[in-house]
Design a protein around this motif. Structure first.
Motif, PDB file in Angstrom:
ATOM      1  N   ARG A  88       0.815  -0.980  -0.057  1.00  0.00           N
ATOM      2  CA  ARG A  88       0.013  -0.052  -0.007  1.00  0.00           C
ATOM      3  C   ARG A  88       0.934   1.252  -0.044  1.00  0.00           C
ATOM      4  O   ARG A  88       1.777   1.437   0.952  1.00  0.00           O
ATOM      5  N   ARG A  89       0.734   1.937  -0.938  1.00  0.00           N
ATOM      6  CA  ARG A  89       1.455   3.316  -1.221  1.00  0.00           C
ATOM      7  C   ARG A  89       0.532   4.443  -0.920  1.00  0.00           C
ATOM      8  O   ARG A  89      -0.582   4.623  -1.240  1.00  0.00           O
ATOM      9  N   LEU A  99      -1.110   8.018  -1.086  1.00  0.00           N
ATOM     10  CA  LEU A  99      -1.481   8.872  -1.982  1.00  0.00           C
ATOM     11  C   LEU A  99      -1.779  10.208  -1.642  1.00  0.00           C
ATOM     12  O   LEU A  99      -1.555  10.902  -2.092  1.00  0.00           O
ATOM     13  N   GLU A 139      -6.152   8.125   1.127  1.00  0.00           N
ATOM     14  CA  GLU A 139      -6.101   7.400  -0.437  1.00  0.00           C
ATOM     15  C   GLU A 139      -4.765   6.625  -0.666  1.00  0.00           C
ATOM     16  O   GLU A 139      -3.858   7.105  -0.005  1.00  0.00           O
ATOM     17  N   TYR A 140      -5.090   5.396  -0.757  1.00  0.00           N
ATOM     18  CA  TYR A 140      -3.863   4.287  -1.049  1.00  0.00           C
ATOM     19  C   TYR A 140      -3.879   4.019  -2.467  1.00  0.00           C
ATOM     20  O   TYR A 140      -4.799   4.150  -3.242  1.00  0.00           O
ATOM     21  N   GLU A 141      -2.537   3.618  -2.812  1.00  0.00           N
ATOM     22  CA  GLU A 141      -2.448   2.929  -4.289  1.00  0.00           C
ATOM     23  C   GLU A 141      -2.260   1.515  -3.768  1.00  0.00           C
ATOM     24  O   GLU A 141      -1.181   1.372  -3.002  1.00  0.00           O
ATOM     25  N   ILE A 154      -0.947  -2.278  -4.450  1.00  0.00           N
ATOM     26  CA  ILE A 154       0.020  -2.879  -5.341  1.00  0.00           C
ATOM     27  C   ILE A 154      -0.096  -4.504  -5.335  1.00  0.00           C
ATOM     28  O   ILE A 154       0.573  -4.830  -4.368  1.00  0.00           O
ATOM     29  N   VAL A 165      -2.429  -2.778 -10.132  1.00  0.00           N
ATOM     30  CA  VAL A 165      -2.605  -1.720  -9.277  1.00  0.00           C
ATOM     31  C   VAL A 165      -4.075  -0.955  -9.425  1.00  0.00           C
ATOM     32  O   VAL A 165      -4.657  -0.929 -10.208  1.00  0.00           O
ATOM     33  N   ARG A 166      -4.390  -0.624  -8.149  1.00  0.00           N
ATOM     34  CA  ARG A 166      -5.637   0.001  -7.890  1.00  0.00           C
ATOM     35  C   ARG A 166      -5.627   1.192  -7.043  1.00  0.00           C
ATOM     36  O   ARG A 166      -4.675   0.956  -5.991  1.00  0.00           O
ATOM     37  N   ASP A 167      -6.246   2.176  -7.010  1.00  0.00           N
ATOM     38  CA  ASP A 167      -6.335   3.288  -6.451  1.00  0.00           C
ATOM     39  C   ASP A 167      -7.649   2.664  -5.183  1.00  0.00           C
ATOM     40  O   ASP A 167      -8.589   2.289  -5.600  1.00  0.00           O
TER      41      ASP A 167
END
Length: 169
Positions: free
Chosen positions: A86-87, A89, A99-101, A103, A125-127
Protein backbone atom coordinates in the motif's frame (compact mmCIF):
# COMPACT_ATOMS: atom_id res chain seq x y z
CA UNK A 1 -17.69 -0.68 -56.82
CA UNK A 2 -18.58 -3.88 -54.95
CA UNK A 3 -15.45 -5.67 -56.20
CA UNK A 4 -13.29 -2.84 -54.84
CA UNK A 5 -15.12 -2.96 -51.53
CA UNK A 6 -14.69 -6.74 -51.31
CA UNK A 7 -10.99 -6.40 -52.15
CA UNK A 8 -10.53 -3.78 -49.41
CA UNK A 9 -12.30 -5.95 -46.83
CA UNK A 10 -10.30 -9.05 -47.75
CA UNK A 11 -7.00 -7.15 -47.66
CA UNK A 12 -7.93 -5.65 -44.29
CA UNK A 13 -8.70 -9.12 -42.85
CA UNK A 14 -5.43 -10.49 -44.24
CA UNK A 15 -3.54 -7.57 -42.68
CA UNK A 16 -5.13 -8.17 -39.27
CA UNK A 17 -4.44 -11.91 -39.35
CA UNK A 18 -0.87 -11.37 -40.56
CA UNK A 19 -0.02 -9.11 -37.63
CA UNK A 20 -1.05 -11.81 -35.15
CA UNK A 21 -4.26 -10.23 -33.90
CA UNK A 22 -6.72 -12.54 -32.19
CA UNK A 23 -9.76 -11.92 -30.07
CA UNK A 24 -9.12 -11.64 -26.36
CA UNK A 25 -11.69 -14.26 -25.42
CA UNK A 26 -9.79 -16.99 -27.25
CA UNK A 27 -8.02 -18.75 -24.39
CA UNK A 28 -6.50 -22.08 -25.30
CA UNK A 29 -3.41 -23.91 -24.15
CA UNK A 30 -0.37 -23.69 -26.41
CA UNK A 31 -0.15 -26.34 -29.13
CA UNK A 32 1.16 -29.70 -27.94
CA UNK A 33 -0.06 -29.34 -24.36
CA UNK A 34 -3.18 -31.13 -23.14
CA UNK A 35 -3.59 -30.32 -19.47
CA UNK A 36 -2.73 -27.71 -16.91
CA UNK A 37 -1.87 -28.05 -13.24
CA UNK A 38 -1.81 -25.19 -10.75
CA UNK A 39 0.07 -25.28 -7.48
CA UNK A 40 0.74 -22.66 -4.86
CA UNK A 41 3.37 -22.44 -2.14
CA UNK A 42 0.59 -21.62 0.33
CA UNK A 43 -2.33 -24.04 0.62
CA UNK A 44 -5.61 -22.58 -0.67
CA UNK A 45 -4.05 -19.28 -1.64
CA UNK A 46 -6.63 -16.71 -2.81
CA UNK A 47 -4.84 -16.24 -6.14
CA UNK A 48 -4.81 -19.99 -6.73
CA UNK A 49 -8.57 -20.15 -6.10
CA UNK A 50 -9.15 -17.22 -8.46
CA UNK A 51 -6.99 -18.83 -11.17
CA UNK A 52 -8.80 -22.18 -10.88
CA UNK A 53 -12.16 -20.40 -11.13
CA UNK A 54 -11.08 -18.47 -14.22
CA UNK A 55 -9.70 -21.62 -15.88
CA UNK A 56 -13.07 -23.27 -15.33
CA UNK A 57 -14.85 -20.29 -16.92
CA UNK A 58 -12.57 -20.49 -19.99
CA UNK A 59 -13.06 -24.30 -20.22
CA UNK A 60 -9.37 -25.05 -19.84
CA UNK A 61 -8.79 -28.61 -18.64
CA UNK A 62 -7.25 -28.63 -15.18
CA UNK A 63 -5.84 -31.71 -13.44
CA UNK A 64 -5.54 -32.13 -9.70
CA UNK A 65 -2.18 -33.88 -9.65
CA UNK A 66 0.64 -33.78 -12.13
CA UNK A 67 2.02 -37.28 -12.59
CA UNK A 68 4.76 -38.72 -14.78
CA UNK A 69 2.25 -40.11 -17.31
CA UNK A 70 1.23 -36.68 -18.58
CA UNK A 71 4.41 -34.78 -17.72
CA UNK A 72 5.49 -34.15 -21.32
CA UNK A 73 2.14 -32.76 -22.47
CA UNK A 74 1.23 -30.74 -19.38
CA UNK A 75 1.85 -27.24 -18.13
CA UNK A 76 2.56 -26.53 -14.47
CA UNK A 77 1.89 -23.09 -13.03
CA UNK A 78 3.57 -22.56 -9.66
CA UNK A 79 2.30 -19.51 -7.82
CA UNK A 80 4.64 -17.87 -5.34
CA UNK A 81 3.06 -15.91 -2.47
CA UNK A 82 1.55 -12.68 -3.73
CA UNK A 83 2.91 -9.39 -2.43
CA UNK A 84 0.46 -6.67 -1.44
CA UNK A 85 1.83 -3.17 -0.94
CA UNK A 86 0.00 0.00 0.00
CA UNK A 87 1.46 3.28 -1.10
CA UNK A 88 0.18 6.51 0.41
CA UNK A 89 -1.41 8.86 -2.13
CA UNK A 90 -3.15 11.53 -0.02
CA UNK A 91 -4.10 12.45 3.56
CA UNK A 92 -6.94 14.35 5.20
CA UNK A 93 -6.31 17.67 6.94
CA UNK A 94 -6.34 15.72 10.23
CA UNK A 95 -3.35 13.67 9.10
CA UNK A 96 -5.33 10.45 8.54
CA UNK A 97 -4.80 8.57 5.28
CA UNK A 98 -7.40 9.42 2.64
CA UNK A 99 -6.20 7.41 -0.35
CA UNK A 100 -3.91 4.45 -0.99
CA UNK A 101 -2.50 2.86 -4.08
CA UNK A 102 -2.79 -0.92 -3.75
CA UNK A 103 -0.11 -2.88 -5.60
CA UNK A 104 -0.53 -6.64 -5.93
CA UNK A 105 2.72 -8.26 -7.06
CA UNK A 106 2.24 -11.64 -8.72
CA UNK A 107 5.35 -13.83 -9.07
CA UNK A 108 4.87 -17.22 -10.70
CA UNK A 109 6.67 -19.89 -12.67
CA UNK A 110 5.43 -21.82 -15.68
CA UNK A 111 6.91 -25.21 -16.59
CA UNK A 112 6.15 -26.44 -20.10
CA UNK A 113 6.43 -30.22 -20.22
CA UNK A 114 9.36 -31.74 -18.41
CA UNK A 115 11.98 -29.04 -18.67
CA UNK A 116 11.21 -25.56 -20.07
CA UNK A 117 10.78 -23.25 -17.05
CA UNK A 118 9.84 -19.59 -17.34
CA UNK A 119 9.70 -17.13 -14.45
CA UNK A 120 7.26 -14.25 -14.64
CA UNK A 121 6.20 -11.30 -12.52
CA UNK A 122 3.68 -8.50 -12.97
CA UNK A 123 1.76 -6.04 -10.82
CA UNK A 124 -1.91 -5.12 -10.63
CA UNK A 125 -2.50 -1.57 -9.34
CA UNK A 126 -5.67 0.04 -7.94
CA UNK A 127 -6.45 3.24 -6.09
CA UNK A 128 -8.37 2.83 -2.84
CA UNK A 129 -10.01 5.66 -0.92
CA UNK A 130 -10.16 5.19 2.83
CA UNK A 131 -12.74 6.70 5.18
CA UNK A 132 -12.01 6.38 8.91
CA UNK A 133 -15.69 7.08 9.72
CA UNK A 134 -16.89 3.98 7.84
CA UNK A 135 -14.39 1.32 8.87
CA UNK A 136 -16.67 -1.70 8.44
CA UNK A 137 -17.89 -0.70 4.98
CA UNK A 138 -14.39 0.18 3.83
CA UNK A 139 -12.95 -3.14 5.04
CA UNK A 140 -15.59 -4.98 2.97
CA UNK A 141 -14.81 -2.73 0.00
CA UNK A 142 -11.10 -3.53 0.41
CA UNK A 143 -11.89 -7.26 0.27
CA UNK A 144 -13.88 -6.73 -2.93
CA UNK A 145 -11.09 -4.68 -4.51
CA UNK A 146 -8.50 -7.35 -3.63
CA UNK A 147 -10.76 -10.04 -5.05
CA UNK A 148 -11.11 -8.05 -8.28
CA UNK A 149 -7.34 -7.59 -8.45
CA UNK A 150 -6.79 -11.34 -8.07
CA UNK A 151 -9.33 -12.05 -10.83
CA UNK A 152 -7.49 -9.62 -13.10
CA UNK A 153 -4.18 -11.29 -12.21
CA UNK A 154 -5.64 -14.72 -13.01
CA UNK A 155 -6.95 -13.44 -16.36
CA UNK A 156 -3.55 -11.96 -17.15
CA UNK A 157 -1.82 -15.28 -16.39
CA UNK A 158 -4.29 -17.11 -18.65
CA UNK A 159 -3.85 -14.57 -21.46
CA UNK A 160 -0.06 -14.86 -21.27
CA UNK A 161 -0.31 -18.64 -21.29
CA UNK A 162 -2.79 -18.68 -24.19
CA UNK A 163 -0.60 -16.36 -26.25
CA UNK A 164 2.19 -18.90 -26.34
CA UNK A 165 2.31 -20.97 -29.50
CA UNK A 166 5.52 -22.64 -28.41
CA UNK A 167 7.46 -23.06 -25.20
CA UNK A 168 8.83 -19.53 -25.42
CA UNK A 169 7.32 -17.53 -22.57
Amino acid sequence: MTVVRLLVIVSFIILIVACGFKLRGDHRLPAGYDVLHVEAMQNHAPLQRALVQRLDIYNIKLVERRDNANLASSILISLAPEKLERRLLSVFSTGQVAEYELILGVPYTVRFGANDVMDAYFEVVRDYQDDPDQVLAKSKELELVLSEMRREAADRIIRRLASQSSAVY
